[in-house]
Design a protein around this motif. Structure first.
Motif, mmCIF file in Angstrom:
data_model
loop_
_atom_site.group_PDB
_atom_site.id
_atom_site.type_symbol
_atom_site.label_atom_id
_atom_site.label_comp_id
_atom_site.label_asym_id
_atom_site.label_seq_id
_atom_site.Cartn_x
_atom_site.Cartn_y
_atom_site.Cartn_z
ATOM 1 N N PRO A 1 33.211 -19.807 -35.970
ATOM 2 C CA PRO A 1 32.261 -20.598 -35.183
ATOM 3 C C PRO A 1 32.954 -21.729 -34.418
ATOM 4 N N TYR A 2 32.266 -22.228 -33.406
ATOM 5 C CA TYR A 2 32.699 -23.413 -32.667
ATOM 6 C C TYR A 2 32.822 -24.572 -33.667
ATOM 7 N N GLY A 3 33.854 -25.385 -33.520
ATOM 8 C CA GLY A 3 33.983 -26.587 -34.334
ATOM 9 C C GLY A 3 34.514 -26.352 -35.738
ATOM 10 N N VAL A 4 35.243 -25.263 -35.935
ATOM 11 C CA VAL A 4 35.863 -24.974 -37.232
ATOM 12 C C VAL A 4 37.369 -24.876 -37.017
ATOM 13 N N LEU A 5 38.137 -25.511 -37.909
ATOM 14 C CA LEU A 5 39.602 -25.439 -37.838
ATOM 15 C C LEU A 5 40.090 -24.108 -38.377
ATOM 16 N N CYS A 6 41.168 -23.589 -37.821
ATOM 17 C CA CYS A 6 41.784 -22.326 -38.274
ATOM 18 C C CYS A 6 42.764 -22.593 -39.400
ATOM 19 N N GLN A 7 42.326 -23.330 -40.380
ATOM 20 C CA GLN A 7 43.124 -23.606 -41.571
ATOM 21 C C GLN A 7 42.153 -23.851 -42.722
ATOM 22 N N PHE A 8 42.677 -23.907 -43.938
ATOM 23 C CA PHE A 8 41.812 -24.020 -45.110
ATOM 24 C C PHE A 8 41.629 -25.447 -45.589
ATOM 25 N N THR A 9 42.421 -26.387 -45.084
ATOM 26 C CA THR A 9 42.265 -27.792 -45.473
ATOM 27 C C THR A 9 42.345 -28.665 -44.224
ATOM 28 N N ASP A 10 41.788 -29.871 -44.342
ATOM 29 C CA ASP A 10 41.862 -30.844 -43.246
ATOM 30 C C ASP A 10 42.018 -32.223 -43.862
ATOM 31 N N ARG A 11 43.033 -32.927 -43.431
ATOM 32 C CA ARG A 11 43.296 -34.261 -43.979
ATOM 33 C C ARG A 11 42.761 -35.376 -43.096
ATOM 34 N N SER A 12 42.057 -35.028 -42.023
ATOM 35 C CA SER A 12 41.547 -36.079 -41.135
ATOM 36 C C SER A 12 40.329 -36.751 -41.766
ATOM 37 N N THR A 13 39.994 -37.912 -41.253
ATOM 38 C CA THR A 13 38.831 -38.653 -41.730
ATOM 39 C C THR A 13 37.896 -38.884 -40.564
ATOM 40 N N PRO A 14 36.648 -38.447 -40.631
ATOM 41 C CA PRO A 14 36.096 -37.609 -41.701
ATOM 42 C C PRO A 14 36.637 -36.190 -41.581
ATOM 43 N N PRO A 15 36.648 -35.444 -42.692
ATOM 44 C CA PRO A 15 37.169 -34.074 -42.626
ATOM 45 C C PRO A 15 36.298 -33.185 -41.740
ATOM 46 N N ARG A 16 36.946 -32.253 -41.059
ATOM 47 C CA ARG A 16 36.244 -31.301 -40.196
ATOM 48 C C ARG A 16 36.046 -29.986 -40.952
ATOM 49 N N PRO A 17 35.095 -29.164 -40.509
ATOM 50 C CA PRO A 17 34.897 -27.869 -41.170
ATOM 51 C C PRO A 17 36.151 -27.003 -41.059
ATOM 52 N N THR A 18 36.457 -26.275 -42.127
ATOM 53 C CA THR A 18 37.627 -25.408 -42.175
ATOM 54 C C THR A 18 37.219 -24.006 -42.619
ATOM 55 N N LEU A 19 38.179 -23.109 -42.680
ATOM 56 C CA LEU A 19 37.943 -21.739 -43.136
ATOM 57 C C LEU A 19 37.509 -21.686 -44.597
ATOM 58 N N ALA A 20 37.789 -22.740 -45.357
ATOM 59 C CA ALA A 20 37.469 -22.752 -46.784
ATOM 60 C C ALA A 20 35.965 -22.615 -47.044
ATOM 61 N N GLY A 21 35.135 -22.935 -46.086
ATOM 62 C CA GLY A 21 33.696 -22.907 -46.300
ATOM 63 C C GLY A 21 33.020 -21.569 -46.035
ATOM 64 N N PHE A 22 33.784 -20.478 -45.887
ATOM 65 C CA PHE A 22 33.177 -19.212 -45.474
ATOM 66 C C PHE A 22 33.353 -18.064 -46.466
ATOM 67 N N GLY A 23 33.790 -18.355 -47.683
ATOM 68 C CA GLY A 23 33.889 -17.332 -48.717
ATOM 69 C C GLY A 23 34.878 -16.219 -48.420
ATOM 70 N N LEU A 24 35.937 -16.546 -47.715
ATOM 71 C CA LEU A 24 36.964 -15.548 -47.400
ATOM 72 C C LEU A 24 37.735 -15.172 -48.665
ATOM 73 N N PRO A 25 38.282 -13.960 -48.723
ATOM 74 C CA PRO A 25 39.046 -13.553 -49.909
ATOM 75 C C PRO A 25 40.243 -14.466 -50.153
ATOM 76 N N ALA A 26 40.590 -14.638 -51.422
ATOM 77 C CA ALA A 26 41.742 -15.464 -51.783
ATOM 78 C C ALA A 26 43.024 -14.815 -51.274
ATOM 79 N N GLY A 27 43.979 -15.654 -50.872
ATOM 80 C CA GLY A 27 45.305 -15.168 -50.504
ATOM 81 C C GLY A 27 45.476 -14.757 -49.061
#
Length: 177
Positions: free
Chosen positions: A8-34
């Motif tokens: 989606p629009y406004g999601v980072l192509c990574q699993f973590t974000d260290r910015s403040t405030p944090p932005r949405p990442t791939l971690a919120g979409f239930g993707l398979p581990a690894g």
């Protein structure tokens, strides 16, 4: 394993974000581990992102030497004609050097999901849709190419990488390929 994900629009192509405030990442979409992204898609771009747990496959998908075609639907500001599109087809000179020639054609407006926030609409400025296929992948390349020919990008959706396409995948959804 190869996963097709509609970022989606406004999601980072990574699993973590260290910015403040944090932005949405791939971690919120239930993707398979690894799995990890094979390539990137800008925060303000949408569409197909491939993820894999196979480093050799990721390399084949992303290394410019393999010239994997990436197809985008691009909503631009302006009214493009063939004269405006020809430089895209020939290759545009950007600050980091000339691009490879791209396939570029005008297409009918696309029936896509609504974007949040919506693309700005101005009655006095026309817009149009293009289909652009690249065989390289520089940072923000499509946006820079359309701007270079006087057609600023309003919305950018990647619809295919090689023979893998979105094929009706909803934003935030994924499937195994």
């Amino acid at each position: 394993m190869l996963i097709a994900f509609n970022k989606p629009y406004g999601v980072l192509c990574q699993f973590t974000d260290r910015s403040t405030p944090p932005r949405p990442t791939l971690a919120g979409f239930g993707l398979p581990a690894g799995v990890y992204p094979a390539g990137r898609l800008d925060f303000d771009s949408e569409g197909l992102l491939l993820l894999t747990d196979d480093g050799a496959l990721a390399h084949r998908l992303t290394d410019p030497r393999h010239r994997q075609p990436k197809t985008y639907w691009v909503q631009v500001e302006g009214d493009p004609d063939d004269a405006r599109l020809q430089p895209l087809r020939d290759g545009v000179v950007l600050r980091d050097g000339p691009t490879r020639p791209a396939a570029a054609r005008r297409i009918e407006p696309q029936a896509l999901w609504p974007r949040d926030p919506p693309v700005r609409f101005r009655k006095t400025v026309p817009d149009a849709w293009l289909e652009i296929t690249l065989r390289e992948g520089r940072n923000r390349q499509v946006r820079r190419m359309t701007a270079a020919v006087g057609l600023p990008t309003l919305r950018l959706v990647r619809v295919a990488i090689g023979d893998v396409a979105l094929d009706g995948l909803a934003p935030g959804a994924w499937r195994r390929v």
